[in-house]
Design an enzyme around this catalytic site. Sequence first.
Site, mmCIF file in Angstrom:
data_model
loop_
_atom_site.group_PDB
_atom_site.id
_atom_site.type_symbol
_atom_site.label_atom_id
_atom_site.label_comp_id
_atom_site.label_asym_id
_atom_site.label_seq_id
_atom_site.Cartn_x
_atom_site.Cartn_y
_atom_site.Cartn_z
ATOM 1 N N LEU A 118 42.406 40.470 48.976
ATOM 2 C CA LEU A 118 43.092 40.278 47.697
ATOM 3 C C LEU A 118 42.169 39.743 46.617
ATOM 4 O O LEU A 118 41.349 38.864 46.853
ATOM 5 C CB LEU A 118 44.255 39.290 47.865
ATOM 6 N N HIS A 126 45.576 42.002 42.700
ATOM 7 C CA HIS A 126 46.691 41.911 43.664
ATOM 8 C C HIS A 126 47.550 40.699 43.351
ATOM 9 O O HIS A 126 48.782 40.750 43.422
ATOM 10 C CB HIS A 126 46.151 41.719 45.091
HETATM 11 O O1 PAF Z 1 46.697 50.582 46.461
HETATM 12 C C1 PAF Z 1 46.519 50.322 47.660
HETATM 13 O O2 PAF Z 1 45.979 49.292 48.019
HETATM 14 C C2 PAF Z 1 46.985 51.315 48.721
HETATM 15 O O3 PAF Z 1 46.800 52.616 48.304
HETATM 16 C C3 PAF Z 1 48.445 51.096 49.133
HETATM 17 C C4 PAF Z 1 49.386 51.317 47.984
HETATM 18 C C5 PAF Z 1 48.604 49.710 49.683
HETATM 19 C C6 PAF Z 1 48.832 52.083 50.234
HETATM 20 O O4 PAF Z 1 48.028 51.939 51.343
#
Ligand code: PAF
Length: 581
Positions: free
Chosen positions: A326, A330
């Site tokens: 992260l 995120h």
């Molecule tokens: O954006 C991401 O990190 C990935 O494509 C997701 C949406 C978690 C799907 O694996």
Amino acid sequence: MRELERDFPDRPDTACPPRALKLAVVGIGRAGGAVARAAAEAGIEVTPAGRRDALEACLASEAAILSVPDDEIAVAAEAVSGAAGALRFAGHLSGAGGLELLAPLHARGTELFSLHPLQTLPDAEASLAGAWCAVTGSSRASIEFAREICERLGMRPFEVPDEARAAYHAAASIASNLMIALEESAVELLERAGVAQGREALVPLVLRSAANWADLGPGALTGPIVRGDETTVAMHRAAIATTAPELSGAYEALAERARGVARSTATPPGSIEAGQAGIDRLAASVPAPDPGRPLLVRSKAELDAALSPARAAGDSIGLVPTMGFLHEGHRSLLRAARDRSDVVVMSLFVNPAQFRPGEDLASYPRDEAGDLAAAAADGVDIVYAPRLDEVYPEGFATAVKVRGGLTDVLCGDPARRGPAHFDGVTTVVAKLLSSVRPMLAFFGQKDAQQAIVVRRMARDLDLPVEIVAMPTVREPDGLAMSSRNAYLTSDERRRAPALYAALSTARDVALTSGDLGRGLTAARRLLAEAGVQPEYLEARDAEDLSAVSELGSKPVLVALASRLGSARLIDNIVIESEVTG
Ligand code: PAF
């Protein structure tokens, strides 16, 4: 008690109860019967009496025990108060009741005591031998008398101050009566779960637990709570909520108590008692779970169990799908989810299906501990980090594919990552949406094409979820945050801000000149000057990704991908229609 003693300064205390004792036992129920029988066996001359012959029996005795229900003691005491001259001591067998219940006798000179066998007496035949017995008295003499009676009946006396009787009795009640209620609750839960032999099957467990507790005290606590296994606790919670919801409050209250007991008995590794209790305590000596930490679940069953109370309560669930490692991007999604949902679930799964052969699946950065800490800090309730076979079990044969020109352009161009990349994304996101069943799912605008594709999937499949795209979070120099920035060497990192600089230039030039083509050309020049080779730099309709060559009334997505060393970076900017107007 002191008050009562002061009332009778002229009555000398006697530490020696008479050897040959005449005792009236008024009220021969279970407790009175057991006391009368044990007293008779101990050589005491017992006169059992009912309501009608109570006074007569007391007049013929030196001591009396009123063994009637608590709310009748005062009346019985009044009824036999005429015998006060004969009775040196009078007592009752109430657990919670105080000596004031015997006030009419005390007022006429009889010393008082109470005597409560700390034993369950299902019938008058029940043995008192070996039981502890709580005694109270209005004077030292009456206390000693009560102790003497206890000992002659084979019990072990201990003093409980009159004012503490209710608390004492509540403790006794928890240990005995409520334990029965607890066991019956377990039986009921088992029966509702379809196990007919509920009580029979539980007996050895209950007896062993009680024996362990007798030996080890709080150290006898075993099971998921002492191990810090809150996942299992969540599964219990969910099962109780559906099978026997009336037990939920009791379960939660007792689970909280068990956590307190577990904390109070935390044992350093190495000092382990023998047996299962020791093994469980060893497990519990692994660092205690941080109560603020999100619940980590690894299977759909655990996830369901963890979400079941929220679903039952109609709470809104927000999902933030991630592949972990992260960063602030995120975390802005987590915080948005926190703001807009009752329960926040973060998924943590590096999805192999969206990586092409030769891409960075194996080296994709991972830091589960760091991710959990960040999730905790951002108020995530549940982290769903499934194992690979939980998402793609053997025989998995389904893919969710979005077409319509959304997945074969930009990153989906077959010469780049290809539509299969988005098929992998939509398949896993569809699975996550169906497992979590969120009301809102949060994606980053940095992956604009992904957000568009996922939104179309949700629309086409009538999935009851709102797909929320959150603004890209950038480093101070404009570089879009990405887990893959970790791959950049220092030289690449110095050049990387050129991506956003180029996109900003494209927007500014396009807006000022009114010519989208000129904007793109200016952006390409800037990239070249920075030594950054674009994989693509394209202008597309921001909703359906169709190619656009000029500004119009609809928002235009200018998207860019570039490889810098081993990092493939993407970024985009939206030129809004209102601004272009
Ligand atoms: O954006 C991401 O990190 C990935 O494509 C997701 C949406 C978690 C799907 O694996």
